[in-house]
Design an enzyme around this catalytic site. Structure first.
Site, PDB file in Angstrom:
ATOM      1  N   LYS A 243       1.373   4.007  -2.933  1.00  0.00           N
ATOM      2  CA  LYS A 243       0.727   5.512  -2.426  1.00  0.00           C
ATOM      3  C   LYS A 243       1.517   6.461  -3.455  1.00  0.00           C
ATOM      4  O   LYS A 243       1.641   7.886  -4.058  1.00  0.00           O
ATOM      5  CB  LYS A 243      -0.268   6.210  -1.353  1.00  0.00           C
ATOM      6  CG  LYS A 243      -0.934   4.947  -1.211  1.00  0.00           C
ATOM      7  CD  LYS A 243      -2.554   5.465  -1.735  1.00  0.00           C
ATOM      8  CE  LYS A 243      -3.539   4.994  -1.591  1.00  0.00           C
ATOM      9  NZ  LYS A 243      -4.669   4.852  -2.613  1.00  0.00           N
TER      10      LYS A 243
ATOM     11  N   TYR B  73       0.674  -0.999  -0.127  1.00  0.00           N
ATOM     12  CA  TYR B  73      -0.007  -0.301  -0.419  1.00  0.00           C
ATOM     13  C   TYR B  73       0.965   1.725   0.021  1.00  0.00           C
ATOM     14  O   TYR B  73       0.203   2.429  -0.380  1.00  0.00           O
ATOM     15  CB  TYR B  73      -0.770   0.033   1.354  1.00  0.00           C
ATOM     16  CG  TYR B  73      -1.555   1.210   1.085  1.00  0.00           C
ATOM     17  CD1 TYR B  73      -2.914   1.110   0.593  1.00  0.00           C
ATOM     18  CD2 TYR B  73      -1.235   1.983   1.578  1.00  0.00           C
ATOM     19  CE1 TYR B  73      -4.087   1.891   0.843  1.00  0.00           C
ATOM     20  CE2 TYR B  73      -2.875   2.916   2.109  1.00  0.00           C
ATOM     21  CZ  TYR B  73      -3.837   3.000   1.194  1.00  0.00           C
ATOM     22  OH  TYR B  73      -4.400   4.174   0.950  1.00  0.00           O
TER      23      TYR B  73
HETATM   24  N1  LIG Z   1     -10.387   5.652   4.264  1.00  0.00           N
HETATM   25  C1  LIG Z   1      -8.976   6.220   4.785  1.00  0.00           C
HETATM   26  O1  LIG Z   1      -8.378   5.981   5.907  1.00  0.00           O
HETATM   27  C2  LIG Z   1      -8.033   6.536   3.778  1.00  0.00           C
HETATM   28  C3  LIG Z   1      -6.898   7.858   4.520  1.00  0.00           C
HETATM   29  C4  LIG Z   1      -5.989   7.513   2.265  1.00  0.00           C
HETATM   30  C5  LIG Z   1      -6.577   6.939   1.807  1.00  0.00           C
HETATM   31  N2  LIG Z   1      -7.357   6.199   1.482  1.00  0.00           N
HETATM   32  C6  LIG Z   1      -8.020   6.207   0.088  1.00  0.00           C
HETATM   33  O2  LIG Z   1      -9.257   6.695   0.316  1.00  0.00           O
HETATM   34  C7  LIG Z   1      -9.613   5.477  -1.646  1.00  0.00           C
HETATM   35  C8  LIG Z   1     -10.311   5.156  -1.063  1.00  0.00           C
HETATM   36  O3  LIG Z   1     -10.285   4.943   0.507  1.00  0.00           O
HETATM   37  P1  LIG Z   1     -11.849   5.086   1.125  1.00  0.00           P
HETATM   38  O4  LIG Z   1     -11.210   4.910   2.952  1.00  0.00           O
HETATM   39  O5  LIG Z   1     -13.243   4.799   0.514  1.00  0.00           O
HETATM   40  O6  LIG Z   1     -12.204   2.842   1.212  1.00  0.00           O
HETATM   41  P2  LIG Z   1     -13.753   2.363   1.235  1.00  0.00           P
HETATM   42  O7  LIG Z   1     -13.346   0.325   1.462  1.00  0.00           O
HETATM   43  O8  LIG Z   1     -14.843   2.849   1.677  1.00  0.00           O
HETATM   44  O9  LIG Z   1     -14.097   2.599  -0.243  1.00  0.00           O
HETATM   45  C9  LIG Z   1     -13.290   1.725  -1.599  1.00  0.00           C
HETATM   46  C10 LIG Z   1     -14.657   1.554  -2.705  1.00  0.00           C
HETATM   47  O10 LIG Z   1     -13.538   1.638  -3.440  1.00  0.00           O
HETATM   48  C11 LIG Z   1     -14.354   0.164  -4.584  1.00  0.00           C
HETATM   49  N3  LIG Z   1     -13.191  -0.969  -4.957  1.00  0.00           N
HETATM   50  C12 LIG Z   1     -12.547  -1.892  -4.354  1.00  0.00           C
HETATM   51  N4  LIG Z   1     -11.769  -2.786  -5.273  1.00  0.00           N
HETATM   52  C13 LIG Z   1     -12.477  -2.176  -6.479  1.00  0.00           C
HETATM   53  C14 LIG Z   1     -11.986  -2.722  -7.776  1.00  0.00           C
HETATM   54  N5  LIG Z   1     -10.793  -3.508  -8.143  1.00  0.00           N
HETATM   55  N6  LIG Z   1     -12.589  -2.079  -8.843  1.00  0.00           N
HETATM   56  C15 LIG Z   1     -13.501  -1.115  -8.295  1.00  0.00           C
HETATM   57  N7  LIG Z   1     -13.835  -0.495  -6.953  1.00  0.00           N
HETATM   58  C16 LIG Z   1     -13.262  -1.626  -6.514  1.00  0.00           C
HETATM   59  C17 LIG Z   1     -15.386  -0.794  -3.020  1.00  0.00           C
HETATM   60  O11 LIG Z   1     -16.066  -1.718  -3.048  1.00  0.00           O
HETATM   61  C18 LIG Z   1     -15.358   0.769  -2.571  1.00  0.00           C
HETATM   62  O12 LIG Z   1     -16.526   1.364  -2.433  1.00  0.00           O
HETATM   63  C19 LIG Z   1      -8.159   4.104  -1.262  1.00  0.00           C
HETATM   64  O13 LIG Z   1      -7.503   4.838  -2.248  1.00  0.00           O
HETATM   65  C20 LIG Z   1      -7.515   4.215  -0.327  1.00  0.00           C
HETATM   66  O14 LIG Z   1      -6.024   3.884  -0.416  1.00  0.00           O
HETATM   67  C21 LIG Z   1      -8.050   5.910   2.337  1.00  0.00           C
END
Ligand SMILES: NC(=O)c1ccc[n+]([C@@H]2O[C@H](COP(=O)([O-])OP(=O)(O)OC[C@H]3O[C@@H](n4cnc5c(N)ncnc54)[C@H](O)[C@@H]3O)[C@@H](O)[C@H]2O)c1
Length: 263
Positions: A157, A153
């Site tokens: 990023k 991961y």
């Molecule tokens: N939540 C955090 O703390 C956080 C922090 C930094 C970065 N992020 C990044 O933000 C983004 C969203 O994360 P989140 O926390 O909202 O996650 P989440 O799990 O709530 O949402 C992710 C969505 O992506 C979809 N998904 C997963 N694999 C997929 C694929 N192969 N094709 C299409 N859709 C797919 C899932 O079904 C889900 O709806 C990610 O890139 C994550 O790395 C999250």
């Protein structure tokens, strides 16, 4: 760009940050296209946002470049343009080491998080290049800046930061801006579930930045809305921390001479 009714395409729009962005851009008057693998959740969000004329969803695995290309073309053909794109689809990883991490899980994470972002930005980028307008958002993380024990991961990023810069340079002359957001721990359903099951300590999360707060998905959506608005017309190629001061806080707390004002 965001003053008239536009079209926002959001991968991962069924949950968390992507869902918050879908709701925010819909509130701002845009049509929403959600690409996600979670059919039930994507359908529910799209229905909530007004149904087929206002919000559609397609089952698309972002790691499949052909499927992404076909869905992006379908949206552009149906609604005439794509003004905004948020590449939020992603998967998480549990803490591990580079030496011990499972190679298959490593490759799958890169396929979704990195290749999925490339696939999305490439297909949408072609549409925006042709229409000579648009704004894209990639999802980095505090992992884009600092090493955390997430062996697939964290580097994925970091790579998204460089990808964002390349796209910004390639598309700038076509009036297309590309920026990234680098959130700290965001209180999404996935993180809430980990807190509820005892896997994560909410106090540690809350105290991991200069501000004493939980960062919410809506905080990330607000930053996305700003970066995609004309208010940010001079901003491209950045990876903007939305981190409650985490990146400043962490090295400060580790100062070898001790911090002066805290117990
Ligand atoms: N939540 C955090 O703390 C956080 C922090 C930094 C970065 N992020 C990044 O933000 C983004 C969203 O994360 P989140 O926390 O909202 O996650 P989440 O799990 O709530 O949402 C992710 C969505 O992506 C979809 N998904 C997963 N694999 C997929 C694929 N192969 N094709 C299409 N859709 C797919 C899932 O079904 C889900 O709806 C990610 O890139 C994550 O790395 C999250």
């Amino acid at each position: 760009m965001t003053t008239a009714r536009g079209v926002a395409l959001i991968t991962g729009g069924a949950s968390g940050i992507g869902e918050a962005c879908a709701r925010r851009f819909a509130k701002d008057g845009h049509r929403i296209a959600i690409l996600d693998v979670n059919d039930a959740a994507a359908e529910a969000v799209a229905r909530d946002l007004g149904g087929p004329d206002d919000a559609l969803w397609r089952n698309v695995d972002v790691s499949d470049h052909g499927a992404v290309e076909a869905a992006v073309r379908e949206v552009a053909d149906a609604w005439g343009r794509i003004d905004i794109c948020v590449a939020s689809a992603g998967i998480l990883e549990n803490a591990s080491t580079v030496l011990e991490a499972d190679p298959e899980a490593h490759d799958r994470l890169w396929q979704v998080n990195y290749n999925g972002t490339v696939n999305t930005c490439r297909s949408v980028g072609k549409v925006m290049q042709a229409q000579k307008a648009g704004a894209m958002i990639t999802l980095g993380s505090i992992n884009s800046y600092v090493p955390l024990p997430l062996p697939a991961y964290c580097p994925s990023k970091t790579a998204i930061t460089r990808l964002t810069e390349l796209l910004a340079v390639e598309l700038g002359r076509f009036n297309v801006r590309v920026n990234g957001l680098a959130p700290t721990y965001v209180l999404t359903p996935a993180l809430k579930a980990r807190i509820d099951s005892g896997d994560r300590d909410p106090d540690v999360i809350r105290n991991s930045g200069a501000l004493d707060m939980f960062v919410m998905p809506e905080d990330i959506a607000n930053a996305a809305a700003f970066l995609c608005s004309d208010q940010a017309r001079a901003i491209t190629g950045i990876m903007l921390p939305v981190d409650a001061g985490h990146l400043a806080w962490t090295p400060y707390q580790n100062y070898a001479g001790g911090v002066p004002w805290q117990s």
